[in-house]
Scaffold this active site. Structure first.
Site, mmCIF file in Angstrom:
data_model
loop_
_atom_site.group_PDB
_atom_site.id
_atom_site.type_symbol
_atom_site.label_atom_id
_atom_site.label_comp_id
_atom_site.label_asym_id
_atom_site.label_seq_id
_atom_site.Cartn_x
_atom_site.Cartn_y
_atom_site.Cartn_z
ATOM 1 N N ASP A 9 -24.127 -35.115 -43.339
ATOM 2 C CA ASP A 9 -23.797 -36.558 -44.540
ATOM 3 C C ASP A 9 -23.154 -37.456 -44.305
ATOM 4 O O ASP A 9 -21.704 -37.040 -43.905
ATOM 5 C CB ASP A 9 -23.328 -35.544 -45.951
ATOM 6 C CG ASP A 9 -23.217 -35.944 -47.338
ATOM 7 O OD1 ASP A 9 -23.782 -36.635 -47.918
ATOM 8 O OD2 ASP A 9 -22.261 -35.363 -47.619
ATOM 9 N N ASP A 11 -20.924 -39.261 -47.203
ATOM 10 C CA ASP A 11 -19.836 -39.348 -48.194
ATOM 11 C C ASP A 11 -19.562 -38.090 -48.088
ATOM 12 O O ASP A 11 -20.073 -37.274 -48.592
ATOM 13 C CB ASP A 11 -20.825 -39.778 -50.025
ATOM 14 C CG ASP A 11 -19.566 -39.891 -51.078
ATOM 15 O OD1 ASP A 11 -18.234 -40.031 -50.814
ATOM 16 O OD2 ASP A 11 -20.207 -39.975 -52.101
HETATM 17 P P1 B16 Z 1 -26.162 -45.565 -53.578
HETATM 18 P P2 B16 Z 1 -24.449 -38.990 -49.978
HETATM 19 C C1 B16 Z 1 -24.875 -39.923 -52.215
HETATM 20 O O1 B16 Z 1 -24.303 -39.672 -50.993
HETATM 21 C C2 B16 Z 1 -23.424 -39.787 -53.073
HETATM 22 O O2 B16 Z 1 -23.015 -38.708 -53.115
HETATM 23 C C3 B16 Z 1 -24.280 -40.196 -54.272
HETATM 24 O O3 B16 Z 1 -22.827 -39.764 -55.436
HETATM 25 C C4 B16 Z 1 -24.204 -41.196 -54.629
HETATM 26 O O4 B16 Z 1 -24.355 -41.322 -56.256
HETATM 27 C C5 B16 Z 1 -25.887 -41.375 -54.102
HETATM 28 O O5 B16 Z 1 -25.744 -41.213 -52.295
HETATM 29 C C6 B16 Z 1 -26.685 -42.832 -54.063
HETATM 30 O O6 B16 Z 1 -25.768 -43.483 -53.502
HETATM 31 O O7 B16 Z 1 -25.855 -45.953 -55.187
HETATM 32 O O8 B16 Z 1 -24.627 -46.035 -52.792
HETATM 33 O O9 B16 Z 1 -27.529 -45.664 -53.210
HETATM 34 O O10 B16 Z 1 -23.843 -37.709 -50.040
HETATM 35 O O11 B16 Z 1 -25.809 -38.249 -50.006
HETATM 36 O O12 B16 Z 1 -24.016 -39.661 -48.824
HETATM 37 MG MG MG Z 2 -21.164 -35.746 -49.510
#
Ligand code: B16
Ligand code: MG
Length: 225
Positions: A9, A11
């Site tokens: 992953d 984030d």
């Molecule tokens: P974006 P991951 C996710 O990343 C985040 O945890 C989540 O908080 C966010 O809303 C989502 O990506 C979409 O991100 O707005 O930048 O497209 O944990 O899957 O790496």
């Molecule tokens: Mg994450």
């Protein structure tokens, strides 16, 4: 025996952008009279942009208050704020131990994948200087369902050409651990409250190739006749 791939992953595992997502969403929510704290933000980890907005509106009792066009505008405003804050990311923003474990997995000749539902993932891995560490990054723009659906992890395994049962997934969010398990992969959870993970670690500092390969070796193996 080693796994054929390790899928990360982004984030919360490779870097900590969760706080930046929180600050951007909080600013947009405040403008429409909704407040929430970092505890509530936990529920947004691994959840797509539009699904995150829906959860925030529900939390504020405004689930039906905005048209599709208005919701797209709110999500766009949040993304503008978030993307602006990403300018602060550098190679020093990698979480502890990540650079080392990526090198160790590479040295063990095991494939490395990325399973992030963030549409900003390509820019983030580039800013962190680790884009070349990944053999395949699943494309969030081609994903219909965010975590806890297994789709993004299955897409990463397909792109890496490995069977999900032969791969480990690493996550910091409950929805992400659920997605890894639903994909049929072995799950590693980083942080607290991830009891569904096959292996729970407190921090990315503990994430070493020895730890991952020992976990793989200790997994229960189904013997089919
Ligand atoms: P974006 P991951 C996710 O990343 C985040 O945890 C989540 O908080 C966010 O809303 C989502 O990506 C979409 O991100 O707005 O930048 O497209 O944990 O899957 O790496
Ligand atoms: Mg994450």
């Amino acid at each position: 025996m080693t796994p054929d791939a390790v899928v990360f992953d982004l984030d919360g595992v490779i870097t900590d952008t969760a706080h930046l997502h929180f600050l951007a969403w909080r600013a947009v929510a405040q403008e429409i009279g909704i407040t929430f704290d970092e505890n509530f933000n936990e529920q947004l980890k691994g959840i797509s942009r539009m699904d995150s907005l829906q959860r925030i509106l529900q939390h504020g009792g405004k689930a039906g208050a905005f048209s599709d066009k208005q919701r797209l505008a709110l999500a766009g405003k949040k993304n503008d704020l978030y993307v602006r804050s990403l300018a602060s990311l550098t190679q020093a923003s990698l979480l502890p131990g990540i650079r080392e474990v990526l090198a160790e997995i590479r040295a063990a000749k095991v494939k490395i994948g990325l399973a992030s539902v963030s549409l900003n993932a390509p820019g983030i891995v580039q800013a962190l200087g680790v884009h070349k560490a990944f053999d395949f990054c699943a494309d969030a723009s081609r994903i219909a369902c965010s975590k806890p659906d297994p789709e993004i992890f299955l897409a990463a395994c397909a792109g890496l050409k490995v069977r999900p049962e032969s791969a480990i997934g690493i996550e910091d969010a409950a929805a992400g651990v659920e997605a890894i398990n639903a994909a049929g992969m072995l799950s590693v959870g980083i942080g607290s409250g991830l009891e569904q993970a096959g292996l729970q670690l407190h921090s990315t500092r503990e994430l070493t190739w020895k730890c991952l390969s020992d976990f793989w070796a200790s997994r229960p193996v189904l013997i089919r006749n």
